[in-house]
Design a protein around this motif. Sequence first.
Motif, mmCIF file in Angstrom:
data_model
loop_
_atom_site.group_PDB
_atom_site.id
_atom_site.type_symbol
_atom_site.label_atom_id
_atom_site.label_comp_id
_atom_site.label_asym_id
_atom_site.label_seq_id
_atom_site.Cartn_x
_atom_site.Cartn_y
_atom_site.Cartn_z
ATOM 1 N N ALA A 191 0.871 -1.202 0.011
ATOM 2 C CA ALA A 191 -0.011 -0.028 0.037
ATOM 3 C C ALA A 191 1.050 1.331 -0.028
ATOM 4 C CB ALA A 191 -1.016 -0.094 1.215
ATOM 5 N N ALA A 192 1.926 1.289 0.853
ATOM 6 C CA ALA A 192 2.944 2.508 0.756
ATOM 7 C C ALA A 192 3.578 2.612 -0.575
ATOM 8 C CB ALA A 192 3.763 2.150 2.037
ATOM 9 N N ALA A 193 3.741 1.643 -1.182
ATOM 10 C CA ALA A 193 4.591 1.482 -2.527
ATOM 11 C C ALA A 193 3.625 2.291 -3.520
ATOM 12 C CB ALA A 193 4.931 0.036 -3.004
ATOM 13 N N GLY A 194 2.332 1.978 -3.259
ATOM 14 C CA GLY A 194 1.186 2.445 -4.363
ATOM 15 C C GLY A 194 1.110 3.757 -4.142
ATOM 16 N N ALA A 195 1.116 4.034 -2.779
ATOM 17 C CA ALA A 195 0.969 5.573 -2.428
ATOM 18 C C ALA A 195 2.092 6.435 -2.849
ATOM 19 C CB ALA A 195 0.573 5.887 -0.849
ATOM 20 N N SER A 196 3.342 6.074 -2.778
ATOM 21 C CA SER A 196 4.584 6.531 -3.270
ATOM 22 C C SER A 196 4.415 6.902 -4.703
ATOM 23 C CB SER A 196 5.879 5.840 -2.986
ATOM 24 O OG SER A 196 5.874 5.503 -1.579
ATOM 25 N N ILE A 197 3.915 5.915 -5.482
ATOM 26 C CA ILE A 197 3.840 6.185 -6.979
ATOM 27 C C ILE A 197 3.046 7.546 -7.170
ATOM 28 C CG2 ILE A 197 3.238 5.247 -8.931
ATOM 29 C CD1 ILE A 197 4.313 2.702 -8.114
ATOM 30 N N ALA A 198 1.999 7.515 -6.335
ATOM 31 C CA ALA A 198 0.934 8.702 -6.530
ATOM 32 C C ALA A 198 1.757 9.923 -6.060
ATOM 33 C CB ALA A 198 -0.188 8.257 -5.566
ATOM 34 N N GLY A 199 2.530 9.838 -5.145
ATOM 35 C CA GLY A 199 3.375 10.994 -4.805
ATOM 36 C C GLY A 199 4.371 11.370 -6.003
ATOM 37 N N ALA A 200 4.885 10.454 -6.696
ATOM 38 C CA ALA A 200 5.613 10.886 -7.824
ATOM 39 C C ALA A 200 5.063 11.351 -8.875
ATOM 40 C CB ALA A 200 6.422 9.332 -8.249
ATOM 41 N N PHE A 201 3.657 11.158 -9.128
ATOM 42 C CA PHE A 201 2.797 11.663 -9.919
ATOM 43 C C PHE A 201 2.592 12.874 -9.609
ATOM 44 C CE2 PHE A 201 -1.515 12.677 -11.087
ATOM 45 C CZ PHE A 201 -1.553 12.677 -12.633
ATOM 46 N N LEU A 202 2.247 13.454 -8.437
ATOM 47 C CA LEU A 202 2.230 14.760 -8.004
ATOM 48 C C LEU A 202 3.414 15.793 -8.367
ATOM 49 C CD1 LEU A 202 0.233 16.649 -6.403
ATOM 50 C CD2 LEU A 202 1.274 15.872 -4.498
ATOM 51 N N CYS A 203 4.475 14.997 -8.208
ATOM 52 C CA CYS A 203 5.594 15.822 -8.670
ATOM 53 C C CYS A 203 5.828 15.792 -10.334
ATOM 54 C CB CYS A 203 6.880 15.221 -7.862
ATOM 55 S SG CYS A 203 6.786 15.197 -6.331
ATOM 56 N N ARG A 204 5.583 14.933 -10.721
ATOM 57 C CA ARG A 204 5.724 14.888 -12.259
ATOM 58 C C ARG A 204 4.633 13.720 -12.921
ATOM 59 N NH1 ARG A 204 9.498 13.155 -16.783
ATOM 60 N NH2 ARG A 204 9.776 14.940 -18.023
ATOM 61 N N PRO A 205 3.939 14.405 -13.363
ATOM 62 C CA PRO A 205 2.758 13.449 -14.082
ATOM 63 C C PRO A 205 3.174 12.227 -14.973
ATOM 64 C CG PRO A 205 1.953 15.812 -14.296
ATOM 65 C CD PRO A 205 3.297 15.707 -13.891
#
Length: 547
Positions: A191-205
């Motif tokens: 779950a934390a890995a999935g959330a981290s990928i979403a965080g990367a999306f917030l930085c660069r789509p």
Amino acid sequence: MRTETSPSHFGAGSLLTSSLVFLLAFIVYRGTPGRRSTGDTESTRRIPFAVVEQGRFDLAQDAFFRANPLHYSAVAVNGRLIPAFPIGTALLSLPASLFYPTAPLDSGQMREFEKTAAALIASLSVLVFFHSLKRIVDGGALFLGTVTFAFGTGLFSTASQGLWPFTGELLFLCSALYFMLHARSRSVAAAAAGASIAGAFLCRPTAILLLPAFLPLLSPRRRVLFTFATGLSGGLLLTAAIQKALLGSWLGPYIGMNSGRAMWNSQFSDGLSGTLLSPSRGLMPFFPYLVVAAIVALRGRQELSDKARVLACTALGISAPVLVASLYGKWWGGDGLGPRLLSETAPFCALLTALAFFSSVRGWLRYFLVGLVAFSCATQALLAYRPIGIGWNAIVRPDDNPELLHGWRDSQLIAVWLPRWTPSPEFRLDEWKREDPQLHGSVDHPTDGGQVIGPLVVRGWARVPGEDLDVEVRVNGTVIRDSLVTRHARPDVAAAFPNLGDCSKAGYQIVVSPSNRTRRRVRLVVVFRSQGGQVRHYPAIACLWDR
């Protein structure tokens, strides 16, 4: 042998090692001379102070953005001024802004803050990557992989030197890698890995395109898959809610700004060859260790059979950004240091290098791999520490001369390595010292992003009070000398600018005949020249020429 599912212990020795890794990276990143920043990050470095001082995500009170016209790094939405670029990195830099005075900072102090915040985020990325790598390798491979990531990738010359979208994205990608390597035994980590990928999306789509690279690391167990999907979808919903609250739209302005047809490359092969092989922006010239690492990994694939999932992760993590960058019309990413658009490949490049060194392959290939890593680290250091690294962009002007990105003579790689490098005479360094923005003129045809069939007809006007300006056309950096030039009247210009005087020959038309029957993308630069020797380079125009 350590496997990808082995536990990692955190004790006093590990704490000391972690502290040394973080501090070494920070000292090197923060120690570069000057303040390396760009207009792209202007709003990103200023918005944290707007939040701290006003409690609002709004740049309207910043004197810098009250200028007319509005700086391109910000956009006006519903009466507010918000960053035009992704906001993830800006949010990550908020804690660093608390250590600076809340009074308005001058431009120099603002850039000092940006450099410090970027170095802190990048150093944290190195630390997270180091602990990720400990899950699968140890000893020399762990050391080499960490050094490669910290100093032999774009993390050093680009992400650690400014608050780029890459800066925050790399931290989240390393976090996703860390949690993924734990997710095979812990569903919470998935779950934390999935959330981290979403965080990367917030930085660069475009980070969402790296999702397939992480999937091979997932356990096929339903519970792990479900928690990963939950973390990813929940994280993406949260990022959308953050952007809706702060920017007024679910996806923010950046995606809309970069989704038009003009953004994309009509000649994919040219973009791909440049992205891979350009000695100024190519992956292979700047990171040649990747070729040897791939060969070593293939030769030692039996030894690495238990790490096949990780190898698949590296292959997808490197190839996806390369393909995306190749599709851009400006695949070189404008001004920058090396392959800036490929900075997000950094953890995957280092991971592949560590796995190659960890394999059972010995002999000259292994030593060659270490030597190439050292070369890449030295190149990144030269880019970051030598003024010619960033200065090369002003000399060669890659946006105006993209065809030169394929050559070695005036490449950025040669410029930073040769102590007394001098550019080719055709760059006319003295000409740029005589640049005068007050030389009035325009290019009416062709239009940027348009298409020309047959002869290339360049039309417009060029005049200052009392003088018609000479006009020179350059196609892909080459001055066109055998073209047909005519001058004509422009009564519309005379009516709009009465102070220009007689406009009976203010207009110009230059016809460039096709040399052969081909269809290619060209970049056109028109130069206005006065009798006193002053010049003005009109902004470059890119068009498709069917000849």
